[in-house]
Design an enzyme around this catalytic site. Structure first.
Site, PDB file in Angstrom:
ATOM      1  N   LYS A   1      -1.149  -5.153   3.948  1.00  0.00           N
ATOM      2  CA  LYS A   1      -2.321  -5.604   5.069  1.00  0.00           C
ATOM      3  C   LYS A   1      -1.704  -6.278   6.139  1.00  0.00           C
ATOM      4  CE  LYS A   1      -5.791  -5.360   4.596  1.00  0.00           C
ATOM      5  NZ  LYS A   1      -6.500  -4.148   5.268  1.00  0.00           N
TER       6      LYS A   1
ATOM      7  N   ASP B   1       0.910  -1.349  -0.089  1.00  0.00           N
ATOM      8  CA  ASP B   1      -0.043   0.058  -0.054  1.00  0.00           C
ATOM      9  C   ASP B   1       0.973   1.210  -0.063  1.00  0.00           C
ATOM     10  OD1 ASP B   1      -1.809  -2.245   1.322  1.00  0.00           O
ATOM     11  OD2 ASP B   1      -3.164  -0.763   0.374  1.00  0.00           O
TER      12      ASP B   1
HETATM   13  O1  MRU Z   1      -7.537  -3.022   3.008  1.00  0.00           O
HETATM   14  P1  MRU Z   1      -7.497  -3.362   1.908  1.00  0.00           P
HETATM   15  O2  MRU Z   1      -8.111  -4.509   1.328  1.00  0.00           O
HETATM   16  O3  MRU Z   1      -7.546  -2.394   0.774  1.00  0.00           O
HETATM   17  O4  MRU Z   1      -5.903  -3.864   1.902  1.00  0.00           O
HETATM   18  C1  MRU Z   1      -5.330  -4.223   0.449  1.00  0.00           C
HETATM   19  C2  MRU Z   1      -3.767  -4.590   0.550  1.00  0.00           C
HETATM   20  O5  MRU Z   1      -3.231  -4.704   1.696  1.00  0.00           O
HETATM   21  C3  MRU Z   1      -3.132  -5.045  -0.690  1.00  0.00           C
HETATM   22  O6  MRU Z   1      -2.191  -6.288  -0.186  1.00  0.00           O
HETATM   23  C4  MRU Z   1      -2.353  -3.908  -1.222  1.00  0.00           C
HETATM   24  O7  MRU Z   1      -3.400  -2.872  -1.461  1.00  0.00           O
HETATM   25  C5  MRU Z   1      -1.878  -4.468  -2.430  1.00  0.00           C
HETATM   26  S1  MRU Z   1      -2.911  -4.765  -3.800  1.00  0.00           S
HETATM   27  C6  MRU Z   1      -2.721  -4.587  -5.150  1.00  0.00           C
END
Ligand code: MRU
Length: 345
Positions: free
Chosen positions: A247, A236
């Protein structure tokens, strides 16, 4: 199935990820506030998909702005962009897309309002199109890192649903599978919101990739048994030194991978790299509501009125990362100079 986020008849159409895998329902966002709501409630989620949604949110703000006077029109749009900025704090792709849209809007100032509207929709569609291409490049760059016949662990959802294209980490797995590398996947369910079991398992099944689903707390045992030869996750936000927010639970997998001498890869587009932050300590980590921990899909699993922790992300220190797969190639440690070089003009 439509793309995860698409532009259709001057609306932003998004598959409602909260209802998957049970129901395939689409939300037609006619104004930017609906996009803000979709991002906040995780109807649309995953860093690159959030970026594309934010670009379409900006396009909706521009299209639906009521002011005819240009100064007032620009103020109205700036207000909307600020609201989009507040939707989620961690994925930098949100801010990356909004900054790019803002720069475009400013550059178009001298044009007529109808022309500005046309150009802004075009720019948002371009962000979606470019993400598709970037995904394909990352998949190709990463697939060769996965040994033939290996079993690879992953977390959260990083596939079609998290991007405009084939995905980040998931795209690599999918490409390796398509190339006949005979890989299989172990997907962590990803509590509290189950992006792994609800979304990744759904995507793996549709793609025909052999996989097993585990609960997050099984990861150590599975690795200790020698069942995993690689770990791959998305991101992220990656800071200038390579520290990576992803995550919650990703850091745990990286520590375990180090312990069991298993390579640990991050796959993310360069739009996820925040070169302005020197280290992961500076990344804002989203805290979500307690109900996500005290219950599961509407069913209470804990007593009322208790205190919980619910950080949505953690930060994996760069020392634990074997390589960062981007559309521009695979970056190996030490990351600092190499990541900066990617942004050098
Ligand atoms: O809370 P989320 O579902 O938006 O978290 C998403 C993630 O942590 C993904 O691993 C990250 O965005 C990479 S996705 C290509």
């Amino acid at each position: 199935m439509l793309p995860t986020v698409a532009w259709k008849n001057n609306t932003a159409v998004m598959i409602d990820q909260r209802r998957l895998p049970g129901q395939e329902v689409y939300i037609n966002c006619k104004n930017y506030r609906q996009v803000v709501d979709c991002i906040k409630t995780l109807a649309v989620r995953g860093a690159p998909a959030i970026g594309v949604a934010a670009a379409y949110g900006t396009a909706l703000a521009v299209l639906r702005a009521k002011s005819r006077d240009k100064t007032k029109f620009y103020k109205e749009v700036a207000f909307a962009i600020e609201e989009l900025r507040q939707s989620r704090p961690t994925a930098v792709n949100l801010f990356w897309a909004l900054d790019r849209m803002t720069a475009k809007i400013i550059a178009l100032y001298k044009l007529s309002l109808p022309e500005i509207k046309k150009q802004i929709v075009k720019e948002a569609r371009l962000i979606e199109k470019q993400d598709i291409l970037i995904n394909t490049r990352m998949a190709k760059n990463g697939a060769k890192l996965l040994r033939k016949g290996s079993t690879v662990m992953t977390i959260c959802n990083t596939g079609v649903l998290a991007t405009a294209g084939v995905g980040t980490a998931f795209g690599v797995l999918n490409e390796a599978h398509k190339q006949g590398r005979k890989i299989s996947v172990v997907a962590c369910e990803t509590r509290p919101l189950l992006q792994g079991s609800r979304l990744t398992a759904w995507e793996l099944k549709r793609a025909g990739i052999p996989f097993r689903l585990i609960t997050d707390n099984m990861s150590c045992y599975i690795m200790s048994k020698g069942l995993i030869q690689g770990v791959i996750a998305g991101a992220d936000r990656i800071t200038a030194n390579g520290d990576t927010a992803n995550k919650i639970g990703t850091y745990m997998l990286a520590v375990l991978a180090k312990n069991f001498k298993i390579p640990f890869y991050i796959c993310a587009p360069t739009s996820t790299i925040d070169i302005t932050l020197s280290s992961g300590k500076l990344i804002p980590i989203e805290e979500r509501k307690a109900e996500e921990v005290t219950g599961l899909q509407g069913v209470k699993t804990a007593p009322d009125k208790i205190k919980v922790y619910n950080p949505a992300f953690d930060v994996t220190p760069h020392e634990l990362i074997t390589g960062i797969i981007t559309e521009k190639g695979v970056i190996r440690p030490p990351f600092t100079g190499k990541l900066k070089k990617l942004f050098a003009k």
